[in-house]
Design an enzyme around this catalytic site. Sequence first.
Site, mmCIF file in Angstrom:
data_model
loop_
_atom_site.group_PDB
_atom_site.id
_atom_site.type_symbol
_atom_site.label_atom_id
_atom_site.label_comp_id
_atom_site.label_asym_id
_atom_site.label_seq_id
_atom_site.Cartn_x
_atom_site.Cartn_y
_atom_site.Cartn_z
ATOM 1 N N GLY A 250 0.822 -1.217 0.000
ATOM 2 C CA GLY A 250 0.000 0.000 0.000
ATOM 3 C C GLY A 250 0.846 1.252 0.000
ATOM 4 O O GLY A 250 0.524 2.240 -0.691
ATOM 5 N N ASP A 251 1.926 1.253 0.763
ATOM 6 C CA ASP A 251 2.838 2.404 0.778
ATOM 7 C C ASP A 251 3.480 2.580 -0.593
ATOM 8 O O ASP A 251 3.682 3.708 -1.063
ATOM 9 C CB ASP A 251 3.932 2.196 1.826
ATOM 10 C CG ASP A 251 3.371 1.769 3.170
ATOM 11 O OD1 ASP A 251 2.271 2.230 3.523
ATOM 12 O OD2 ASP A 251 4.022 0.968 3.860
#
Length: 300
Positions: A250-251
């Site tokens: 996600g990052d």
Amino acid sequence: MIYTVTFNPSLDYIVEVKDFKQGVVNRTNDEHIFPGGKGINVSIVLKNLGFDSVALGFTAGFTGIEIEEKVKAHGCNTDFIRLESGLSRINVKLKSNEESEINGQGPSISKESLDKLMVKLEALTEEDILVLAGSIPTSLPEDIYENILKRLADKNIRVVVDATKDLLLNVLKYHPFLIKPNNHELGEMFGVTLKTNEEIITYAKKLKDMGARNVLISMAGDGAILLTEDGREYFSKVPKGTVVNSVGAGDSMVAGFIAGFLESNELEKAFKMGVATGSASAFSEELAKKDDVLRLLATI
């Protein structure tokens, strides 16, 4: 310049044990130590994609020194605030028949140290991008994200927020450039379980109505959805590949989106770059590398 903030960075100690058993001595088959924290991950992936950033946050003790050294080893710029006491946390991630995690608490952050960070942030200009990512330690006020955006409200800084529940909801009135909850976090904000893309879009629109300019929803293996400030909606499946490690995916999507937007100034291209970058991290033991991202991007 891009600035990322990680309030509670960590050393992630990842160990693999073939057949872990409780109550006895276990020996590892493999082990790695990485610098951890959502903002730090964003900075590392941005560097892998050719974009400089400055990693901000707080570090303490010998573990904090090691975090800084490892982040610098990835080629990233750092400007962490050193705390006088305590230790930056160590998070243990055990891979065996099942995956388990033990996350440390992290050091206490004083008001004086927090004020030092605020001084750094108030020096940002409209030419900068600020990424606020992840949870906050218990020593900080629960409205810290909201306070930061309030103090920067008149600077026209493009702010990206990747957080959950009230940390995210309370900043929407300051119109962040991008927010990135996943589909489960989106449902938790409204007390519902979201099962279809149509349901996800309905609730993502609520976040836009509350002030978010662009809403990026990650859905793991089910793809991603983007709602843009000019009313467009995009959906993408994930590229084909084998998920090796979802930590940091996600990052990485956030970093890819920022990189894609800076390269093209187009939200659609930023979205595709985000999906490719998140997938590249998920398909690798480490965070996404540029060659892998470009290879996957060509398939989207």
